[in-house]
Scaffold this active site. Structure first.
Site, PDB file in Angstrom:
ATOM      1  N   VAL A   1       9.996  12.841  -3.636  1.00  0.00           N
ATOM      2  CA  VAL A   1       8.799  12.286  -3.590  1.00  0.00           C
ATOM      3  C   VAL A   1       8.569  11.116  -2.414  1.00  0.00           C
ATOM      4  CG1 VAL A   1       8.436  12.015  -6.273  1.00  0.00           C
ATOM      5  CG2 VAL A   1       9.222   9.962  -4.954  1.00  0.00           C
TER       6      VAL A   1
ATOM      7  N   LYS B   1      15.947  -2.969  -1.251  1.00  0.00           N
ATOM      8  CA  LYS B   1      16.258  -4.412  -1.635  1.00  0.00           C
ATOM      9  C   LYS B   1      15.460  -4.884  -2.791  1.00  0.00           C
ATOM     10  CE  LYS B   1      16.624  -6.118   2.500  1.00  0.00           C
ATOM     11  NZ  LYS B   1      16.893  -5.173   3.349  1.00  0.00           N
TER      12      LYS B   1
ATOM     13  N   LYS C   1      19.572 -10.783   1.222  1.00  0.00           N
ATOM     14  CA  LYS C   1      20.872 -10.399   1.237  1.00  0.00           C
ATOM     15  C   LYS C   1      21.750 -11.141   0.592  1.00  0.00           C
ATOM     16  CE  LYS C   1      19.818  -6.784   4.796  1.00  0.00           C
ATOM     17  NZ  LYS C   1      19.951  -6.527   6.399  1.00  0.00           N
TER      18      LYS C   1
HETATM   19  N1  LIG Z   1      17.159   2.031   8.036  1.00  0.00           N
HETATM   20  C1  LIG Z   1      18.329   1.461   7.862  1.00  0.00           C
HETATM   21  O1  LIG Z   1      19.114   1.086   8.793  1.00  0.00           O
HETATM   22  C2  LIG Z   1      18.252   0.708   6.353  1.00  0.00           C
HETATM   23  C3  LIG Z   1      19.716   0.110   6.120  1.00  0.00           C
HETATM   24  C4  LIG Z   1      19.962  -0.360   5.037  1.00  0.00           C
HETATM   25  C5  LIG Z   1      18.897  -0.236   3.751  1.00  0.00           C
HETATM   26  N2  LIG Z   1      17.762   0.286   4.373  1.00  0.00           N
HETATM   27  C6  LIG Z   1      16.671   0.395   3.308  1.00  0.00           C
HETATM   28  O2  LIG Z   1      16.200   1.902   2.816  1.00  0.00           O
HETATM   29  C7  LIG Z   1      15.044   1.853   2.712  1.00  0.00           C
HETATM   30  C8  LIG Z   1      14.411   3.048   3.535  1.00  0.00           C
HETATM   31  O3  LIG Z   1      14.385   2.621   4.728  1.00  0.00           O
HETATM   32  P1  LIG Z   1      13.707   3.719   6.162  1.00  0.00           P
HETATM   33  O4  LIG Z   1      14.305   3.330   7.494  1.00  0.00           O
HETATM   34  O5  LIG Z   1      14.303   5.105   5.568  1.00  0.00           O
HETATM   35  O6  LIG Z   1      12.179   3.485   5.803  1.00  0.00           O
HETATM   36  P2  LIG Z   1      10.948   4.532   6.410  1.00  0.00           P
HETATM   37  O7  LIG Z   1      11.687   5.293   7.460  1.00  0.00           O
HETATM   38  O8  LIG Z   1       9.812   3.706   6.454  1.00  0.00           O
HETATM   39  O9  LIG Z   1      10.678   5.483   5.164  1.00  0.00           O
HETATM   40  C9  LIG Z   1      10.376   5.012   3.780  1.00  0.00           C
HETATM   41  C10 LIG Z   1      10.027   5.975   3.092  1.00  0.00           C
HETATM   42  O10 LIG Z   1       9.565   5.406   1.750  1.00  0.00           O
HETATM   43  C11 LIG Z   1       8.613   6.017   1.275  1.00  0.00           C
HETATM   44  N3  LIG Z   1       7.703   5.365   0.198  1.00  0.00           N
HETATM   45  C12 LIG Z   1       7.086   4.055   0.581  1.00  0.00           C
HETATM   46  N4  LIG Z   1       6.594   3.629  -0.594  1.00  0.00           N
HETATM   47  C13 LIG Z   1       6.793   4.391  -1.588  1.00  0.00           C
HETATM   48  C14 LIG Z   1       6.436   4.529  -3.023  1.00  0.00           C
HETATM   49  N5  LIG Z   1       5.539   3.511  -3.609  1.00  0.00           N
HETATM   50  N6  LIG Z   1       6.863   5.667  -3.615  1.00  0.00           N
HETATM   51  C15 LIG Z   1       7.595   6.698  -2.919  1.00  0.00           C
HETATM   52  N7  LIG Z   1       7.852   6.594  -1.687  1.00  0.00           N
HETATM   53  C16 LIG Z   1       7.482   5.411  -1.089  1.00  0.00           C
HETATM   54  C17 LIG Z   1       7.690   6.642   2.507  1.00  0.00           C
HETATM   55  O11 LIG Z   1       6.762   7.291   2.255  1.00  0.00           O
HETATM   56  P3  LIG Z   1       5.663   7.868   3.397  1.00  0.00           P
HETATM   57  O12 LIG Z   1       6.590   8.971   4.144  1.00  0.00           O
HETATM   58  O13 LIG Z   1       4.698   8.598   2.710  1.00  0.00           O
HETATM   59  O14 LIG Z   1       5.323   6.742   4.238  1.00  0.00           O
HETATM   60  C18 LIG Z   1       8.951   6.941   3.462  1.00  0.00           C
HETATM   61  O15 LIG Z   1       9.068   8.255   2.982  1.00  0.00           O
HETATM   62  C19 LIG Z   1      14.319   0.550   2.764  1.00  0.00           C
HETATM   63  O16 LIG Z   1      14.319  -0.236   1.581  1.00  0.00           O
HETATM   64  C20 LIG Z   1      15.519  -0.119   3.818  1.00  0.00           C
HETATM   65  O17 LIG Z   1      15.288  -1.606   3.713  1.00  0.00           O
HETATM   66  C21 LIG Z   1      17.552   0.906   5.570  1.00  0.00           C
END
Ligand SMILES: NC(=O)c1ccc[n+]([C@@H]2O[C@H](COP(=O)([O-])OP(=O)(O)OC[C@H]3O[C@@H](n4cnc5c(N)ncnc54)[C@H](OP(=O)(O)O)[C@@H]3O)[C@@H](O)[C@H]2O)c1
Length: 370
Positions: free
Chosen positions: A55, A128, A231
Site C-alpha cells: 500500500v 519514527k 531520535k
Molecule cells: N530515506 C532514508 O534515508 C530513511 C532513513 C531512515 C528512515 N527513513 C524513514 O523511512 C520512511 C520512508 O522514507 P522514504 O525516504 O522512503 O519516504 P518517501 O520516498 O517519501 O516515501 C514515503 C511512502 O510512504 C507512503 N505513505 C505516506 N503516507 C501514507 C499513508 N498514510 N499510508 C500509506 N502509505 C503512505 C507514500 O505514498 P505515496 O507514494 O502515495 O506518496 C510513499 O510511498 C520515513 O518514515 C523515513 O523517515 C528513511
C-alpha cells in the site's frame, strides 16, 4: 512406518509461512521490495515469506502470494484506491503469522498500529512516528503487543541501517548498564557541519544540501533539531526510560525567530544565521575544535539528562572524526567505561535503510522459524 506416521512426519516438517504487507513505496519502500525475492530464496527451507500486500497513500494491492519480482508493474496495474478500514479488514481475515512493514513517514498510519496489532500483526517500522508517540500511547502499544505475543522492531528509525538499537538491546541483555549515549544522529546536520568551513555563508551550504536532496523539503525542519530530539527519545525508550519529547532539552541550530513563517522571509533574513554560524565556527577553530550538532543522554545516580544542541568538540573527540552525512553513536557503559563503544557510518540512504529493514525481518524470521 504407517501412512498416519508418514503424514504426521510431513506435518511436523511443514515450513511455516509469514505474510508480509509493505506500507510505503517511496525511496526506501521500493528498495525494500526490490530485494524481497532474494530474501524469499534465502529463507526458503526455513520459512515461506509471502508478499501479501503493498500500500501507499493512494493505492493498495491486497492479495496473498503476490509475485515479488513484478511488484512494481502489478502494483501499478492492479493497485486500487482504498480506505484505512479496508486494510484492517483484510489483515483481520489474513491467516497465519503476519507482519506489517511501515515504510511511510505518516503519523496517521502509525496511529493504526493498535488496529494492526488487534488483527494479529507483528510490526516493523522505519517510520519514527510510532516510536515517538506520547509516552502513554507508546506504553499502551507495548502492553498490547505483550498481550498478543507480537514483536515490534524499529531498528531503522535511528541511524538508518546502523544497528544501534540492537547493540543497546544486546548490552542490556548481557547485564551491562549504560550511563551515557551521545553522538551525531542527523545525516543532514552532519553533512552541513562537516562541509562548513567559513569560506562562504552557512546558508549557501544549506542551499547546496537542499539541492543534493540531503534535507527535508523545508531545510528548517532539519535545522530545528527536532528530528535529532525524536531520535534521542527512541534511544531513551530503548533503555526503558519513560520520557517524552518535552523531557529532552532542544537548542535549535536555527535562531527561533527564523524557525517559522514563509521560506522566503527566512531567506531574506538568512544573514542572521550566517553571522551566528561564522562567529561560532571561528571561535571553535581558534580553540582547535569543530562544530557538531550533538545529542546526549546521561544517566548518573538516577538523574536523567537529555539534550540536543550545537557543540564545539575537540579535534581528537570521537564526534570530530566524521565523514559528511555520517552518524556516530558513542555508548559509555560498565563494559565500555574508559574506552566507549563507537558505532559510525551512513545514517541515511535508501540502500542502507532497506538493508536494515531486511535485517529486522530476518530477526523476526529467526524468532518464528526457530
Ligand atoms: N530515506 C532514508 O534515508 C530513511 C532513513 C531512515 C528512515 N527513513 C524513514 O523511512 C520512511 C520512508 O522514507 P522514504 O525516504 O522512503 O519516504 P518517501 O520516498 O517519501 O516515501 C514515503 C511512502 O510512504 C507512503 N505513505 C505516506 N503516507 C501514507 C499513508 N498514510 N499510508 C500509506 N502509505 C503512505 C507514500 O505514498 P505515496 O507514494 O502515495 O506518496 C510513499 O510511498 C520515513 O518514515 C523515513 O523517515 C528513511
Amino acid at each position: 512406518m504407517t501412512a498416519k506416521a508418514y503424514s504426521l512426519l510431513a506435518e511436523s516438517k511443514a515450513i511455516p509461512e509469514l505474510q508480509v504487507i509493505v506500507a510505503g513505496t517511496g525511496n526506501v519502500g521500493s528498495e525494500f521490495l526490490t530485494r524481497f525475492s532474494k530474501q524469499q530464496q534465502r529463507f526458503s527451507g526455513k520459512i515461506a515469506l509471502q508478499l501479501a500486500g503493498i500500500v501507499n497513500s493512494r493505492h493498495a494491492l491486497l492479495a496473498s502470494n503476490l509475485a515479488a519480482d513484478s511488484w512494481q508493474r502489478d502494483f501499478q496495474q492492479f493497485g486500487k484506491g482504498y480506505a484505512a478500514a479496508d486494510l484492517v479488514a483484510y489483515l483481520q481475515d489474513l491467516a497465519g503469522p503476519k507482519v506489517v512493514i511501515d515504510i511511510t513517514p505518516s503519523q496517521s498510519f502509525a496511529r493504526q498500529y493498535p488496529a494492526l496489532i488487534q488483527a494479529g500483526c507483528h510490526i516493523i517500522s522505519a517510520n519514527k512516528q510510532g516510536v515517538t508517540l506520547p509516552d502513554a500511547e507508546y506504553q499502551a502499544l507495548r502492553q498490547q503487543l505483550r498481550q498478543h505475543k507480537l514483536c515490534w522492531l524499529s531498528n531503522t528509525t535511528v541511524g538508518a541501517g546502523l544497528p544501534v538499537q540492537r547493540i543497546i538491546q544486546e548490552l542490556l541483555q548481557s547485564g551491562d548498564q549504560i550511563q551515557r549515549i551521545s553522538g551525531v544522529f542527523s545525516g543532514t546536520l552532519s553533512w552541513l557541519l562537516c562541509q562548513y568551513d567559513g569560506s562562504k555563508p552557512f546558508s549557501e551550504f544549506v542551499l547546496e544540501a537542499q539541492q543534493l536532496g540531503y534535507t527535508e523539503p523545508d531545510p528548517r525542519d532539519d535545522l530545528s533539531g527536532k528530528d535529532v530530539q525524536r531520535k534521542l527519545l527512541v534511544l531513551a525508550r530503548e533503555l526503558g526510560l519513560k520520557l517524552d519529547l518535552a523531557d529532552i532539552r532542544l537548542n535549535p541550530l536555527l535562531p527561533t525567530e527564523l524557525a517559522t513563517g514563509e521560506w522566503q522571509d527566512f531567506w531574506q533574513q538568512r544573514e542572521r544565521l550566517d553571522r551566528q554560524m561564522l562567529a561560532l565556527y571561528q571561535q571553535a577553530k581558534a580553540n582547535q575544535q569543530v562544530l557538531r550538532y550533538a545529542a546526549s543522554l546521561s544517566l548518573q545516580a538516577g538523574q536523567i539528562k537529555a539534550e540536543v544542541s550545537l557543540q564545539a568538540v575537540a579535534l581528537d573527540a570521537p564526534l570530530a572524526a566524521l565523514a559528511p552525512c555520517d552518524n556516530i553513536f558513542v555508548i559509555e557503559s560498565n563494559w565500555y567505561r574508559d574506552n566507549p563503544l563507537v558505532l559510525k557510518g551512513p545514517g541515511a540512504g535508501s540502500i542502507v535503510t532497506a538493508g536494515g529493514l531486511h535485517a529486522d525481518l530476518a530477526q523476526l524470521v529467526a524468532q518464528l522459524a526457530g
